[in-house]
Every structure is written in C-alpha cells, then in structure tokens.
Design an enzyme around this catalytic site. Sequence first.
Site, PDB file in Angstrom:
ATOM      1  N   LYS A  26       0.874  -1.186   0.000  1.00 34.96           N
ATOM      2  CA  LYS A  26       0.000   0.000   0.000  1.00 34.96           C
ATOM      3  C   LYS A  26       0.901   1.224   0.000  1.00 34.96           C
ATOM      4  O   LYS A  26       1.848   1.294   0.782  1.00 34.96           O
ATOM      5  CB  LYS A  26      -0.860  -0.057   1.267  1.00 34.96           C
ATOM      6  CG  LYS A  26      -1.402   1.243   1.759  1.00 34.96           C
ATOM      7  CD  LYS A  26      -1.305   1.410   3.280  1.00 34.96           C
ATOM      8  CE  LYS A  26       0.028   1.942   3.728  1.00 34.96           C
ATOM      9  NZ  LYS A  26       0.085   2.640   4.999  1.00 34.96           N
ATOM     10  N   ASP A 148      -5.418   0.229   8.762  1.00 40.13           N
ATOM     11  CA  ASP A 148      -5.178   0.134   7.314  1.00 40.13           C
ATOM     12  C   ASP A 148      -5.789  -1.116   6.682  1.00 40.13           C
ATOM     13  O   ASP A 148      -5.730  -1.278   5.459  1.00 40.13           O
ATOM     14  CB  ASP A 148      -3.667   0.091   7.033  1.00 40.13           C
ATOM     15  CG  ASP A 148      -3.034   1.465   7.143  1.00 40.13           C
ATOM     16  OD1 ASP A 148      -3.761   2.463   7.046  1.00 40.13           O
ATOM     17  OD2 ASP A 148      -1.806   1.516   7.319  1.00 40.13           O
TER      18      ASP A 148
HETATM   19  O1  C5P Z   1      -3.519   0.757  13.311  1.00 40.62           O
HETATM   20  P1  C5P Z   1      -2.091   0.550  13.591  1.00 40.62           P
HETATM   21  O2  C5P Z   1      -1.821  -0.661  14.405  1.00 40.62           O
HETATM   22  O3  C5P Z   1      -1.226   0.648  12.388  1.00 40.62           O
HETATM   23  O4  C5P Z   1      -1.635   1.789  14.514  1.00 40.62           O
HETATM   24  C1  C5P Z   1      -0.442   1.816  15.255  1.00 40.62           C
HETATM   25  C2  C5P Z   1      -0.446   3.036  16.181  1.00 40.62           C
HETATM   26  O5  C5P Z   1      -0.324   4.235  15.393  1.00 40.62           O
HETATM   27  C3  C5P Z   1      -1.679   3.240  17.000  1.00 40.62           C
HETATM   28  O6  C5P Z   1      -1.632   2.522  18.211  1.00 40.62           O
HETATM   29  C4  C5P Z   1      -1.675   4.736  17.256  1.00 40.62           C
HETATM   30  O7  C5P Z   1      -0.762   5.076  18.275  1.00 40.62           O
HETATM   31  C5  C5P Z   1      -1.100   5.276  15.966  1.00 40.62           C
HETATM   32  N1  C5P Z   1      -2.158   5.658  15.007  1.00 40.62           N
HETATM   33  C6  C5P Z   1      -2.848   6.849  15.202  1.00 40.62           C
HETATM   34  N2  C5P Z   1      -3.831   7.197  14.306  1.00 40.62           N
HETATM   35  C7  C5P Z   1      -4.111   6.408  13.242  1.00 40.62           C
HETATM   36  C8  C5P Z   1      -3.411   5.201  13.027  1.00 40.62           C
HETATM   37  C9  C5P Z   1      -2.428   4.855  13.939  1.00 40.62           C
HETATM   38  O8  C5P Z   1      -2.599   7.586  16.144  1.00 40.62           O
HETATM   39  N3  C5P Z   1      -5.065   6.780  12.394  1.00 40.62           N
END
Ligand code: C5P
Length: 303
Positions: A26, A148
């Site tokens: 992606k 994602d």
């Molecule tokens: O969803 P993912 O596991 O990739 O997210 C990892 C971390 O990134 C989350 O725990 C959060 O701290 C941060 N994050 C965020 N806002 C998002 C996606 C991720 O703050 N939209």
Amino acid sequence: MRSWRRKVRRRSASRMMPSEAFAPAKVNLALHVTGRRADGYHTLDSLVAFVGVGDMIAVEASDSLTLDIDGPFARDLATDPDDDNLVLRAARLLSADRGASIRLTKNLPVASGIGGGSADAAATLRALSRFWQMPLPPPVKVLSLGADVPVCLTSSLSRMRGIGERVDILGSTPPVRILLVNPLVQISTPAVFSALECRENPSLEEPVACPLRSAEGTGDWIDWLSRQRNDLEAPAIALQPVIGQVLEELHALRGCRLARMSGSGATCFALLDDDHPFDGEGFRASHPGWWVAETSGLSAKPS
Ligand code: C5P
C-alpha cells in the site's frame, strides 16, 4: 528460511483446493492528518494506491491453524509472538475453530509504512473466505485488525478517511512507474504520530483528482498530487534523518515527478516518467543497505 508454527485448534481438514492471495504493498500517495479523536487515534485523509510488489499468502487444508513464514524478510517476523501475528488474527476473526495451513511469503520490509502486516491480514481474509467459503467479516470487525486493513481489503486506488474506516474506491492507479526505497531503519508509528507538531491540517484538496473518472490525464493527476502532502514526513525525518536523505536522492533522479514518504515511513516512493530509465543496478550499488523495488500501480484488483 526461518519458519515457525503453532497449532491453534483442531477440526477436520476438508479436501479443499489450495488458495492464494497477493498482498500488494500500500502506498500513501498523500496522507493528511486532520485531527485527533478522544481515544488518541488520529483522523486522516489519505489517497492510497496499491502496487505490483507485495507479500503472498497461500492456504492449504489442515486440521489445525498453522502459519509458516518464508521470504527475504521472514526473519524480522519470526521473533514476534505468534498470537500477535496479524495473519493468524485475521484467520481467527473469520473463523475461531477452522483449520488451515497458511504460508506467508514476506517480500516487503516489516513495519515500513507500506502496509505489510495490514496487507497480509487483508490477503488472509480474501484467501480464507474463498477457501472456507465464508463471507468476509463486516467492516467494523475488519477495522479491529488495524486501521489500514479495510483499505487493504479493497486493493484499489482509494480515498481513506476517519482512522481508516471510511474508504471510497476511486478505481485503478494509473500506469505510472513507482520506485519504492526503504533505508531499512526502524521507526515506530506511535512515535511518529506523537512527534507531530500540528494535528489539525487541511484535508485533501477538492475535488480529489482521479484520472480514470475525469478527463484529466496522468500528468494533471500528478500535478494535483504534488500539491498534497504527507504530514508524517517531517516528524519521521526528525526521528530518522536518513529518510530525508532517501527523499533527496529520489528528488534528484532524472525523470522523478514526485517523491514522498508513505505512511509513517520509512519507505519513500518516487513517481517516474517513462522517458528516463532508472539505473537500478547503480542505485543499489550506491546504497547497499537499502531496499529498492521498481514497480507500477495495480491495474486490476488482485485475487
Ligand atoms: O492501526 P495501527 O496498528 O497501524 O496503529 C499503530 C499506532 O499508530 C496506533 O496505536 C496509534 O498510536 C497510531 N495511530 C494513530 N492514528 C491512526 C493510526 C495509527 O494515532 N489513524
């Protein structure tokens, strides 16, 4: 090859045909951080494309749920506790008690801003829903695997909003050449979000240019894209200055129309025009520690 497996639950293996699914990388062509929710997650407005390099998921019949990992970046996942692996979590989300032998071929660098884990989870859902002949889980459940994962399930050029739950499919990525470069440094997504100086930035410029839905050609689309941003680029460079070096080198390439970081890094991409061949051998020789992949946008949804 490093591989590991763990038996999860037992159930009779059926004589089903093996199933495979491609997990394309992606690329956040633009990623605007527009706010922060009360739970700390950031709201985004992102144009997301999928490209021709990625991981591969293959599933075969088995009494229990197992995962084997091979491929160039298998070693970087092997130390993870298997229960946390997104592939197994995706399988369990689809069915808590069915068995399958899953093989993940890890071609993409781990935790690198191009959705490797999320793409793998989405491909696992696709492969197992065919294999087990079950419908895909509802979007809210898919989101529970990671912000994602819903967009990765589309594998189509999409606009992603909210924290990832709002996905509008725009079509296929135009046939541009895309170069992906990762300096293979670790960068933590929460640390990049925490280092943001401004959390309330403008959304994507309207109307969101989509070359396949308008009379605009690829050139106009790239011009529109050049006016957008990745708001996570500056904090990521502050944490890992080598990302700034990667971007400088990409900007300096002959035929580079746009260079930007994807996601929270460290992978950066360049959109290249057709008139200037990319000297992959020379570039790799100058940067032996970097991961380099030449590819193009997906023109059709992968199976
Ligand atoms: O969803 P993912 O596991 O990739 O997210 C990892 C971390 O990134 C989350 O725990 C959060 O701290 C941060 N994050 C965020 N806002 C998002 C996606 C991720 O703050 N939209």
